[in-house]
Motif scaffolding. Structure first.
Motif, PDB file in Angstrom:
ATOM      1  N   GLU A 280      12.039  -3.906   3.518  1.00 34.42           N
ATOM      2  CA  GLU A 280      11.437  -3.930   4.853  1.00 34.42           C
ATOM      3  C   GLU A 280      11.736  -2.642   5.610  1.00 34.42           C
ATOM      4  OE1 GLU A 280      12.928  -7.519   6.540  1.00 34.42           O
ATOM      5  OE2 GLU A 280      11.584  -8.811   5.360  1.00 34.42           O
ATOM      6  N   GLU A 281      12.947  -2.102   5.435  1.00 33.64           N
ATOM      7  CA  GLU A 281      13.283  -0.837   6.082  1.00 33.64           C
ATOM      8  C   GLU A 281      12.455   0.317   5.517  1.00 33.64           C
ATOM      9  OE1 GLU A 281      17.446  -0.205   5.720  1.00 33.64           O
ATOM     10  OE2 GLU A 281      18.002  -1.946   6.955  1.00 33.64           O
ATOM     11  N   GLU A 282      12.222   0.280   4.193  1.00 35.66           N
ATOM     12  CA  GLU A 282      11.469   1.356   3.540  1.00 35.66           C
ATOM     13  C   GLU A 282       9.967   1.210   3.724  1.00 35.66           C
ATOM     14  OE1 GLU A 282      12.354   4.063   1.782  1.00 35.66           O
ATOM     15  OE2 GLU A 282      14.492   3.789   2.154  1.00 35.66           O
ATOM     16  N   GLY A 283       9.514   0.014   4.085  1.00 37.38           N
ATOM     17  CA  GLY A 283       8.096  -0.183   4.356  1.00 37.38           C
ATOM     18  C   GLY A 283       7.232  -0.458   3.145  1.00 37.38           C
ATOM     19  N   PHE A 284       7.806  -1.040   2.097  1.00 42.65           N
ATOM     20  CA  PHE A 284       6.965  -1.461   0.975  1.00 42.65           C
ATOM     21  C   PHE A 284       7.091  -2.963   0.777  1.00 42.65           C
ATOM     22  CE2 PHE A 284      10.986  -0.312  -1.103  1.00 42.65           C
ATOM     23  CZ  PHE A 284      11.207  -1.389  -1.948  1.00 42.65           C
ATOM     24  N   SER A 285       6.070  -3.559   0.167  1.00 43.77           N
ATOM     25  CA  SER A 285       6.065  -5.009  -0.038  1.00 43.77           C
ATOM     26  C   SER A 285       6.890  -5.352  -1.274  1.00 43.77           C
ATOM     27  CB  SER A 285       4.639  -5.535  -0.182  1.00 43.77           C
ATOM     28  OG  SER A 285       3.982  -4.911  -1.267  1.00 43.77           O
ATOM     29  N   LEU A 286       7.602  -6.458  -1.180  1.00 49.55           N
ATOM     30  CA  LEU A 286       8.494  -6.866  -2.254  1.00 49.55           C
ATOM     31  C   LEU A 286       7.883  -8.013  -3.037  1.00 49.55           C
ATOM     32  CD1 LEU A 286      11.391  -6.272  -3.349  1.00 49.55           C
ATOM     33  CD2 LEU A 286      12.162  -8.211  -1.975  1.00 49.55           C
ATOM     34  N   GLY A 287       7.860  -7.866  -4.351  1.00 51.46           N
ATOM     35  CA  GLY A 287       7.448  -8.950  -5.232  1.00 51.46           C
ATOM     36  C   GLY A 287       8.668  -9.475  -5.966  1.00 51.46           C
ATOM     37  N   VAL A 288       8.926 -10.770  -5.864  1.00 50.39           N
ATOM     38  CA  VAL A 288      10.113 -11.369  -6.483  1.00 50.39           C
ATOM     39  C   VAL A 288       9.704 -12.551  -7.345  1.00 50.39           C
ATOM     40  CG1 VAL A 288      12.258 -12.634  -6.066  1.00 50.39           C
ATOM     41  CG2 VAL A 288      11.689 -10.648  -4.662  1.00 50.39           C
TER      42      VAL A 288
END
Length: 474
Positions: free
Chosen positions: A308-316
């Protein structure tokens, strides 16, 4: 659905009869008016022919015979270790091809696997996660050969009906094991001593955390050599090539978790790829968290916050874990505490807590989660949680997944309830996928009681069909 209905219902390590955690942070164990109905076997198995149910029940029953499973796994290991081809080796592989390979895998080649995927999609609208069954490469030549195989899998996925398939990759297949171990040693020592220099590291994403086990690196490792750094860059480029093809094909890529001796390096590869390719709200690259590890929740939360800090979406992708015996033996041999939770109940609670956290996160922020579970109660609780959070059933933010040949009743029940469901579909020649088959055999031998509920589903439906057939004739 002849090939696709190799379905079976072998449960996972997660004992479905156990209750979920009652804490507020986890999924509720009380599931009133659950949207998931597994009681109506007529509806549940409507798309599955009787012949497929009979075959699945026969396979499950054979796998429930521990002495038979032990004999089969011993024969597979011996045949794999044999350097010379002989009649015994050929007979063992032929038997495996007709039984466990047929049950757990989509075929030996690309065309056969593609046919299986199409049949699952046409018959039950089940998606597939294609796994070109290669792992544990020893050198760059093997890595390049495996890369070509993964790229063929991406091309195959792109040729299939839209949204019917994604692809998974094992980093151990595109980076030599020895190098992954060296990189993991470096990352573990950095966790122990933050001043330890890693000149090759290009981001600071949290790969490990305070609760992560560091016993596998008991002393300060030597820096990577120039040759090793070059090898690392080549391996990262292989992954980048696969990711770029997936972006072009709009095909999700799921990176598998593996054993703890190399998992820090795998996570480094994964988060670096996410940073580069997950720039839209819906991620292309997914990492995997194994919740039987004691540090799973802390690692997951820290990387979510970093993304979230880096601004990319996370896929888990959340799983319980597949290397229990290996992890236990490894820690025991080094006189260290196990990296795994002390009980299956703690693993259940960790999975459900992580699932709840990720579902709440993606319901209001970019990202997506795949809940890879064979546990019926986890499936029921997550389905209820999705409704509470108003995550649309056709929303790509949430998917469920089960292995081919395992927990098919749960897969079909979730699909009937309207959720997005995938089957993890390995393919490749028998001798190539033996490590995968051995894990399935070991998993089922160790937790045979968990398959009883799913065998009960199949027996109930076969009995219902038999009674109906007799009634029609009379």
């Amino acid at each position: 659905m002849a090939s696709a209905t190799k379905f079976s219902a072998i449960a996972s390590r997660a004992l479905s009869s156990r209750r979920l955690s009652s804490s507020a942070s986890s999924l509720s164990a009380e599931v009133p008016s659950a949207p998931l109905d597994l009681a109506d076997t007529r509806r549940l198995f409507a798309s599955v022919p009787t012949s497929a149910l009979v075959r699945s029940l026969a396979t499950l029953s054979a796998l429930a015979a521990a002495p038979l499973v032990d004999l089969g796994t011993a024969a597979l290991r011996a045949s794999t270790a044999a350097k010379e081809r002989n009649l015994l080796r050929a007979a063992v592989f032929a038997t495996a091809r007709a039984t466990v390979h047929r049950h757990f895998c989509a075929g030996e080649g690309v065309e056969e696997a593609a046919r299986t995927v199409r049949e699952m999609w046409a018959g039950a609208r089940l998606r597939s996660i294609l796994d070109y069954g290669m792992e544990d490469a020893d050198d760059g030549t093997a890595c390049d050969r495996n890369l070509a195989g993964f790229l063929r899998a991406v091309e195959m996925a792109a040729s299939l009906p839209i949204a019917s398939a994604s692809v998974c990759v094992k980093i151990t297949a595109i980076c030599p094991i020895s190098l992954l171990e060296r990189v993991s040693d470096q990352l573990r020592w950095e966790q122990r001593d933050p001043s330890f220099p890693l000149p090759w590291r290009t981001n600071s994403f949290p790969v490990l955390c305070r609760s992560s086990p560091l016993y596998l690196t008991p002393r300060e490792p030597e820096p990577l050599s120039e040759v090793e750094e070059d090898g690392l860059q080549l391996a990262l480029q292989r992954l980048s090539t696969i990711c770029q093809r997936c972006v072009e094909a709009n095909t999700p890529l799921l990176i598998d978790a593996e054993y703890t001796s190399v998992q820090p390096a795998i996570d480094y590869f994964t988060y670096k790829a996410m940073q580069e390719f997950n720039r839209s709200e819906q991620p292309i690259v997914y990492g995997t968290i194994q919740t039987y590890l004691r540090d799973a929740k802390e690692r997951m939360v820290s990387v979510v916050e970093a993304a979230e800090e880096e601004g990319f979406s996370l896929g888990v992708k959340l799983v319980r874990g597949a290397y229990l015996t290996r992890e236990t033996k490894s820690s025991s041999s080094m006189g260290a505490p196990s990296p795994l939770h002390a009980s299956i109940q703690e693993t259940h609670e960790c999975f459900d807590s992580c699932a709840s956290f990720m579902m709440e996160r993606v319901s209001r922020r970019p990202g997506a989660v795949v809940l890879a579970t064979h546990n019926v109660q986890s499936g029921q609780a997550a389905a209820t949680k999705a409704e509470e959070l108003r995550i649309g059933k056709d929303d790509q933010k949430l998917q469920f997944a089960q292995l081919m040949g395992m927990a098919d009743g749960l897969s079909l029940g979730l699909k009937n309830a309207g959720f997005q469901v995938s089957k993890y579909v390995p393919f490749g020649p028998v001798e190539q996928v033996i490590p995968y088959l051995l894990r399935r055999a070991e998993e089922n031998r160790g937790f045979l009681s968990t398959s009883s509920a799913d065998r009960k589903f199949i027996r109930k439906e076969l009995l219902r069909r038999l009674v109906a057939a007799v009634a029609r004739r009379t």
